[in-house]
Design an enzyme around this catalytic site. Structure first.
Site, PDB file in Angstrom:
ATOM      1  N   GLU A 282     -51.142  -7.490 -39.456  1.00 25.80           N
ATOM      2  CA  GLU A 282     -51.087  -8.658 -38.922  1.00 25.80           C
ATOM      3  C   GLU A 282     -51.542  -9.904 -39.901  1.00 25.80           C
ATOM      4  OE1 GLU A 282     -51.448 -10.309 -34.086  1.00 25.80           O
ATOM      5  OE2 GLU A 282     -53.546  -9.640 -35.315  1.00 25.80           O
ATOM      6  N   HIS A 303     -50.287  18.827 -39.730  1.00 26.35           N
ATOM      7  CA  HIS A 303     -49.257  19.850 -39.037  1.00 26.35           C
ATOM      8  C   HIS A 303     -48.300  19.343 -38.448  1.00 26.35           C
ATOM      9  CE1 HIS A 303     -52.189  23.452 -39.904  1.00 26.35           C
ATOM     10  NE2 HIS A 303     -53.148  22.432 -39.761  1.00 26.35           N
ATOM     11  N   LYS A 417     -43.529 -13.458 -27.340  1.00 26.70           N
ATOM     12  CA  LYS A 417     -44.154 -14.137 -26.030  1.00 26.70           C
ATOM     13  C   LYS A 417     -43.402 -15.018 -25.382  1.00 26.70           C
ATOM     14  CE  LYS A 417     -49.166 -13.831 -27.241  1.00 26.70           C
ATOM     15  NZ  LYS A 417     -50.343 -14.441 -27.682  1.00 26.70           N
TER      16      LYS A 417
END
Length: 428
Positions: A282, A303, A417
């Site tokens: 960020e 794995h 947003k």
């Protein structure tokens, strides 16, 4: 104890380039002091180790003591991003990812009905506390969560008692949450104006929850203060946070790596990795720049993506966090050899995990030709969490400014947003 090791780096920065980095960092530090760099006014997190006078700590402890007398078994913590990740990182690291001590923390960090509805069913007819964390109160995810759980709590305890069960951590003077808390006379702790979300964990954002879970806030701040002292030397070769920042910049701009893979060897450390991931992604991911941060839990992920890491595209480097002496351990006792494990008799799980780490480092560095930093801390306690958090924050500040971006804003987050609000029909 904190060590940052570059023994497993194949591509070293030469002395000539180090000198150039030193000149650049000296310039950055001078401009930070003079507040000439964009975002440098948002570095209040460096001052948190001196912010908490006894009065503030006492107020938090008093509210926690009140809730303990009320025998609340569950506390709903509502927050997202920096109001969630760092707090959970500390709780998981210091208390264990399977902590069952009271009060139990229920994290509300998502709007999915498949997540929220079962939680609400679990708390139906129960008394519980709410800690809502939002600087503005307008971020949709915590706003929705607060309304839904507040209404459930009101049904459970009645409107007259509701405020006793809520703590708001928000802006000191303004915002939807601030105004609501003031109107309802809810106990409030404030987020400093010069501290952004992902840097706020050592403010009341995290401290109230830490006290609630029995962690020592002063020990966390002591670790953070030590990290500040240890990184006060401007010399790159002696300042580990600056060394890390320079190598990240070098790998990105000169070696053209695109990814940094952060590795932990315990589920209790996964959210420390998530915290690292957020702080760096960020802060640096803007203006078309920045490394993409990824997280791996070993040996589990060896794995699944282990094959790619060992022999896939060489476009990444790694940073591995290891604990020198974890608080918990157990010996394996094997008297027979039916499963061919007799060679592990009297060996501890931590020893086996450590050998897995050493074997992986050897394979990745020598055969896979992967550059690998190793970050080693003494144990998984409050002091070392505080140190890690502050060290990451200092490193990303330098790393971001080396990229010539503002590491303290997140303009891209606002774009989703705006679209979401428009699609939902919100009117300004």
């Amino acid at each position: 104890m904190f060590k940052f090791k570059i023994d497993n780096i194949n591509n070293r920065i030469n002395d000539r380039l180090l000198k150039r980095y030193q000149i650049e960092i000296n310039s950055i530090l001078k401009k930070i002091d003079l507040k000439l760099l964009e975002g440098s006014e948002m570095m209040g997190w460096l001052d948190v180790v001196d912010v908490y006078d006894n009065h503030q700590i006492i107020l938090m402890k008093n509210k926690v003591a009140e809730w303990k007398k009320m025998q609340l078994k569950y506390i709903v913590v509502i927050g997202i991003g920096g109001s969630y990740v760092g707090i959970r990182a500390a709780i998981d690291m210091c208390c264990g990812s399977f902590d069952a001590t009271c009060p139990r923390i229920i994290w509300v960090h998502n709007m999915s009905a498949s997540y929220i509805v079962p939680l609400m069913k679990k708390l139906k007819h129960k008394k519980f506390g709410i800690v809502v964390i939002s600087k503005s109160g307008g971020t949709l995810e915590p706003a929705i969560g607060f309304r839904m759980f507040r209404e459930l709590l009101q049904k459970n305890v009645g409107i007259s008692k509701l405020s006793k069960y809520i703590v708001a951590i928000t802006d000191k003077e303004k915002g939807t949450l601030h105004d609501y808390a003031k109107q309802q006379r809810i106990v409030t702790f404030t987020i400093p104006n010069d501290v952004g979300g992902r840097f706020s964990t050592l403010t009341p954002v995290g401290m109230f929850i830490f006290i609630l879970k029995g962690l020592d806030p002063l020990l966390i701040l002591k670790g953070a203060k030590q990290a500040i002292q240890d990184t006060s030397n401007n010399n790159i070769k002696e300042n580990t946070a600056f060394t890390y920042a320079c190598y990240r910049h070098y790998f990105y701009t000169v070696k053209h790596f695109q990814f940094e893979n952060f590795i932990v060897y315990a589920p209790s450390l996964q959210f420390v990795g998530e915290m690292w991931k957020q702080i760096f992604a960020e802060s640096e991911g803007k203006n078309g720049k920045g490394l993409f941060t990824t997280l791996s839990l070993f040996t589990t992920d060896l794995h699944s993506i282990g094959q790619y890491l060992q022999q896939g595209t060489r476009n990444f480097f790694e940073a591995t966090l290891v604990i020198n002496k974890p608080k918990l351990d157990t010996l394996i006792k094997i008297n027979d050899n039916v499963d061919k494990l007799k060679y592990l008799n009297n060996k501890s799980l931590n020893l086996i995990n450590k050998k897995a780490f050493e074997g992986t480092i050897m394979a990745h560095t020598k055969l896979g030709k992967i550059d690998n930093f190793v970050i080693e801390i003494g144990t998984d306690d409050e002091y070392h969490f505080g140190y890690l958090f502050m060290w990451f924050a200092i490193a990303v500040t330098i790393s971001g400014y080396l990229l010539k971006i503002n590491p303290f804003n997140q303009p891209g987050v606002e774009q989703y947003k705006a679209n979401m609000f428009k699609l939902l029909g919100k009117k300004n």
